[in-house]
Enzyme design. Structure first.
Site, PDB file in Angstrom:
ATOM      1  NE  ARG A 103      72.224 -40.786  17.518  1.00 53.67           N
ATOM      2  CZ  ARG A 103      70.933 -41.057  17.755  1.00 53.67           C
ATOM      3  NH1 ARG A 103      70.141 -41.363  16.752  1.00 53.67           N
ATOM      4  NH2 ARG A 103      70.447 -41.027  18.969  1.00 53.67           N
ATOM      5  CG  HIS A 130      71.624 -43.696  23.473  1.00 50.80           C
ATOM      6  ND1 HIS A 130      71.960 -42.349  23.412  1.00 50.80           N
ATOM      7  CD2 HIS A 130      70.433 -43.803  22.837  1.00 50.80           C
ATOM      8  CE1 HIS A 130      71.016 -41.699  22.760  1.00 50.80           C
ATOM      9  NE2 HIS A 130      70.073 -42.544  22.403  1.00 50.80           N
ATOM     10  CD  GLN A 133      66.701 -43.215  25.359  1.00 55.91           C
ATOM     11  OE1 GLN A 133      66.791 -42.718  24.250  1.00 55.91           O
ATOM     12  NE2 GLN A 133      65.594 -43.160  26.072  1.00 55.91           N
ATOM     13  CG  ASP A 221      66.767 -50.238  21.449  1.00 55.06           C
ATOM     14  OD1 ASP A 221      65.989 -49.679  20.644  1.00 55.06           O
ATOM     15  OD2 ASP A 221      68.004 -50.036  21.448  1.00 55.06           O
ATOM     16  CB  CYS A 261      65.541 -45.881  23.818  1.00 54.98           C
ATOM     17  SG  CYS A 261      66.037 -47.123  22.620  1.00 54.98           S
ATOM     18  NE  ARG A 289      67.491 -38.852  24.918  1.00 53.05           N
ATOM     19  CZ  ARG A 289      67.899 -39.215  23.685  1.00 53.05           C
ATOM     20  NH1 ARG A 289      67.170 -40.050  22.981  1.00 53.05           N
ATOM     21  NH2 ARG A 289      69.058 -38.803  23.194  1.00 53.05           N
TER      22      ARG A 289
HETATM   23  N1   CP Z   1      66.132 -42.735  21.353  1.00 50.33           N
HETATM   24  C1   CP Z   1      66.816 -42.030  20.439  1.00 50.33           C
HETATM   25  O1   CP Z   1      68.005 -41.743  20.601  1.00 50.33           O
HETATM   26  O2   CP Z   1      66.081 -41.648  19.355  1.00 50.33           O
HETATM   27  P1   CP Z   1      66.627 -40.994  18.016  1.00 50.33           P
HETATM   28  O3   CP Z   1      67.420 -42.038  17.285  1.00 50.33           O
HETATM   29  O4   CP Z   1      65.408 -40.573  17.274  1.00 50.33           O
HETATM   30  O5   CP Z   1      67.507 -39.821  18.368  1.00 50.33           O
HETATM   31  N1  NVA Z   2      69.984 -49.422  19.730  1.00 49.16           N
HETATM   32  C1  NVA Z   2      69.434 -48.423  18.836  1.00 49.16           C
HETATM   33  C2  NVA Z   2      69.055 -47.197  19.597  1.00 49.16           C
HETATM   34  C3  NVA Z   2      68.414 -46.122  18.791  1.00 49.16           C
HETATM   35  C4  NVA Z   2      68.122 -44.900  19.593  1.00 49.16           C
HETATM   36  C5  NVA Z   2      70.443 -48.106  17.756  1.00 49.16           C
HETATM   37  O1  NVA Z   2      71.638 -48.038  18.047  1.00 49.16           O
HETATM   38  O2  NVA Z   2      70.037 -47.935  16.604  1.00 49.16           O
END
Ligand code: CP
Ligand code: NVA
Length: 305
Positions: A103, A130, A133, A221, A261, A289
């Site tokens: 990430r 993502h 997701q 989101d 999400c 997930r």
């Molecule tokens: N939706 C998602 O990726 O959540 P987190 O940021 O908690 O991993």
């Molecule tokens: N769009 C959000 C998703 C979090 C899971 C971000 O990138 O923070």
């Protein structure tokens, strides 16, 4: 299959369907208490530059369920944080583990890591996409509607990383994606172009009502993704009118599924009333997930890299 899962576009339609089928099977086995140690003896490195609840936990628990081991690494606490190159890190980690999830802020950090890693690498969220997701969300939609083909999914709010992956998933699934974003916050034009070129159905509106009309599901989101905290005040102003509230939900099909999400910013992009309603699918999404990613791990980590 390709070695890595960096973008939703890395899967063919057949691979996408196969992962959802395997995910459903693994879910049934977990509920029934049937052991499924398909990754016994395998290890997964989990490298995070940003915070996470769901992604971190679901991959960790998923590896445990599959008989393997997961190793959490906060990028800042590794030598990456002191300037060791991504390429050298990838080369070294490939000698210890059988797979890695990452990430990152920049998508290119993941593609660079994957280039120099001899093991499968999975995108656990970047600024561009993502994909894990969207696999979980596809499982959630399949559970509710049976078939993804022909569903209309409205995306309301920010044209961000999750939205980009959703748009491109239209190619494999046949879902129609209707995006409603304020001007200036549209999704990545490359994602829209890709979807259209390969037979996906995507329309981008600057009007949330047009996007949600008759939709089978409405997805939203946060307006402030991780790393955007400094532009929070501007974005909060620019997204007025794009909140997923009861009035907007009523414009969709009867019983439309509400997706998010998570984490949610209640009172900003979504109201309590909607996220806590009977139409909310967000807790199933979060659970899925686990099941979807277990299927991804099995398919990628049993290919013999
Ligand atoms: N939706 C998602 O990726 O959540 P987190 O940021 O908690 O991993
Ligand atoms: N769009 C959000 C998703 C979090 C899971 C971000 O990138 O923070």
């Amino acid at each position: 299959m390709k070695k890595d899962f960096l973008s939703i576009t890395d899967l063919s339609a057949e691979e996408y369907e196969d992962i959802l089928t395997l995910a459903a099977r693994l879910k049934r086995q977990r509920y029934a208490g049937v052991p499924h140690p398909l990754l016994a003896g395998k290890t997964l490195a989990m490298i995070f530059e940003k915070a996470s609840t769901r992604t971190r936990m679901s991959f960790d628990v998923g590896m445990y369920d599959l008989g393997g081991y997961a190793l959490y690494l906060n990028a800042k606490d590794t030598q990456l944080g002191r300037g060791e190159t991504v390429a050298d890190t990838a080369r070294v980690m490939s000698r210890y583990v059988h797979g890695a999830i990452m990430r990152t802020y920049k998508h290119e950090t993941i593609t660079e890591f994957a280039k120099y890693a001899s093991i499968p690498v999975i995108n656990a969220l970047s600024d561009k996409e993502h994909p894990c997701q969207i696999m979980a969300d596809s499982l959630t939609l399949k559970e509710k509607f049976g078939d993804l083909n022909g569903l209309k999914i409205a995306w309301i709010g920010d044209g961000n990383n999750v939205c980009n992956s959703l748009i491109m998933s239209s190619v494999q699934t046949g879902m129609e994606i209707a995006v409603g974003t304020p001007k200036g916050y549209e999704p990545d034009p490359a994602a829209v172009k890709f979807a259209k070129e390969y037979g996906g159905k995507v329309t981008v509106y600057d009007d949330p009502i047009r996007a949600v009309t008759d939709a089978h599901a409405i997805y939203t989101d946060t307006w402030i993704s991780m790393g955007e905290e400094d532009i929070k005040e501007t974005k909060l102003k620019d997204f007025v009118g794009y909140q997923l509230d009861t009035a907007l939900l009523e414009k969709a099909a009867t019983d439309a599924l509400v997706l998010h999400c998570l984490p949610a910013h209640r009172g900003e992009e979504i109201t309590d009333e909607v996220i806590d309603s009977m139409q909310s699918g967000v807790w199933d999404q979060a659970e899925n997930r686990l099941h979807a990613q277990k299927a991804i791990l099995v398919r990628l980590m049993t290919q013999g890299y």
